[in-house]
Design an enzyme around this catalytic site. Structure first.
Site, PDB file in Angstrom:
ATOM      1  N   HIS A 198       0.835  -1.203   0.000  1.00 19.65           N
ATOM      2  CA  HIS A 198       0.000   0.000   0.000  1.00 19.65           C
ATOM      3  C   HIS A 198       0.876   1.262   0.000  1.00 19.65           C
ATOM      4  CE1 HIS A 198      -2.758   2.925   2.344  1.00 19.65           C
ATOM      5  NE2 HIS A 198      -3.092   2.951   1.066  1.00 19.65           N
TER       6      HIS A 198
HETATM    7 CA    CA Z   1       0.481  -0.390  -4.300  1.00 17.94          CA
END
Ligand code: CA
Ligand code: ZL4
Ligand code: ZN
Length: 380
Positions: free
Chosen positions: A181
């Protein structure tokens, strides 16, 4: 090699300083700056250096780093080294998140300012209109926070480049296809509508950095200007490409960014040392090709990628794509470190044979619908 897509012939600049590949995070640490050297040799082995503008990059200045990071943190990075690190006041190492992921190694500050200088140089070329596409494979360190390093990232070159682009660009789109992320970038622009962040990543609540569920969508003025696409292990080429295109197409159309920054972390490939996806090089590259097809100025950066031979194959292939050149599978035979590729002397090894795809058709369709619902908030 042959050319494709001759309708859009962007001016491409390539920003690199060979010095950035000479630093060591420590034995067995997965982050290997040497992969950047390997990439550079493969890029020039294929002749791509002859068709781009090449810039040997400089170190970012302290003032430039302070546009995002705190004084306190930058001063710490500047003075810490492997010899004095254990003599720092009690609590300093915890405060600055120093440990196995983010160790103190020799000339860490120099390393960080070099990859950041390259991203800033690249963003400057886009700002002054001298490039349509600017590439820095040594950048893309999306986890670094304002006051501390995180996940192998010390300085957030992406945040600093976006801040630079925001001086003249009303709307910046950030697209992150690293396995992890893009939390540092999302957090930095969570409350503004002038930067839209979207990250595709493995998510289960535990996997590093733990954030990036679909319910994180921004707040305050930034509400609905962050999008997360949480995925499970083993996603394959077709599922990823379909999902990527069906999200990015309406997103670009609705948000209408004036510049795009794409983080191309190579740990989303199959066979990555830290990875769990099943992507092949051509599928990853298809995502870059798709973004490029909109003809919007692009800053392209690297990121993760822990199987050096495949990182360099991927980023070379993507350098080709950004230059409208499809590279022949046969690797150039006259490059240094050719033996790194002795698993298969091809640019396109098979990488999709390791994991079972845990993303069911139903799961992916639900996820796609959820994402499109988020994007619909942009209109009206
Ligand atoms: Ca990513
Ligand atoms: C290592 O072998 O999940 C670091 C890190 C160092 C060498 C010797 C130390 C051995 C894997 C990872 C012990 C290592 C323990 N060495 C590491 C919660 C964790 C705490 C630290 O691609 N341990 C932390 C970070 C992630 C965690 C991923 C991705 C960056 C990017 C952009 C960052 N951290 C558990 C792990 C090793 C190591 C082996 C490691 N660390 C794998 N995943 C992490 O998004 C560039
Ligand atoms: Zn990663």
């Amino acid at each position: 090699n042959y050319e494709f897509g001759s309708t859009y012939a962007p001016r491409v600049s390539y920003h690199f300083n060979p010095k950035v590949s000479s630093y060591h995070f420590g034995v067995r640490h997965p982050m290997k700056p040497f992969r950047l050297m390997l990439t550079d040799h493969l890029v020039s082995g294929y002749g791509l250096h002859k068709i781009m503008d090449l810039y040997e990059t400089r170190k970012a200045s302290d003032d430039e780093l302070l546009e995002f990071h705190t004084d306190d943190y930058i001063n710490f990075l500047k003075k810490v080294n492997p010899d004095n690190v254990n003599k720092m006041p009690r609590g300093t190492l915890d405060k600055f998140n120093i440990g196995d992921d983010c160790p103190i190694f020799h000339n860490l500050y120099e390393y960080s300012s070099l990859y950041t200088g390259a991203s800033l140089d690249a963003s400057r070329k886009l700002l002054n209109g001298q490039s349509d596409i600017a590439i820095n494979w040594s950048g893309g360190l999306h986890h670094a926070k304002k006051t501390s390093p995180s996940g192998f990232c010390y300085i957030n070159d992406i945040v600093l480049s976006i801040l630079n682009l925001l001086r003249f660009h009303p709307r910046v789109l950030y697209i992150d296809i690293d396995l992890h992320h893009g939390d540092g970038v999302q957090e930095a622009f969570y409350t503004t509508d002038r930067v839209y962040t979207v990250s595709f990543h493995k998510y289960n609540g535990e996997f590093f950095p733990g954030t990036g569920n679909y319910d994180e969508t921004g707040c305050s003025n930034g509400k609905h200007f962050a999008l997360n696409v949480p995925l499970k292990d083993g996603i394959d080429d077709d599922s990823y490409i379909n999902l990527f295109k069906s999200i990015i197409d309406p997103l670009i159309t609705s948000y209408n960014p004036t510049v795009i920054i794409q983080q191309c972390g190579a740990d989303s490939l199959g066979h990555d040392r830290l990875g769990c996806f099943n992507l092949n090089i051509k599928a990853h590259g298809e995502c870059v090709k798709f973004v490029k097809s909109f003809g919007i100025p692009m800053l392209v950066v690297g990121g993760g990628g822990y199987t050096p031979k495949n990182v360099s194959r991927l980023w070379t292939y993507e350098t080709g794509i950004l230059n409208n050149v499809l590279l022949s599978p046969e690797l150039p035979s006259d490059i240094p470190f050719l033996n790194y590729f002795d698993d298969e002397y091809s640019l396109y090894p098979v990488l999709d044979d390791l994991y079972e795809n845990k993303n069911s058709k139903q799961f992916l369709e639900d996820l796609r619908i959820r994402c499109l619902e988020q994007i619909r908030y942009l209109k009206g």
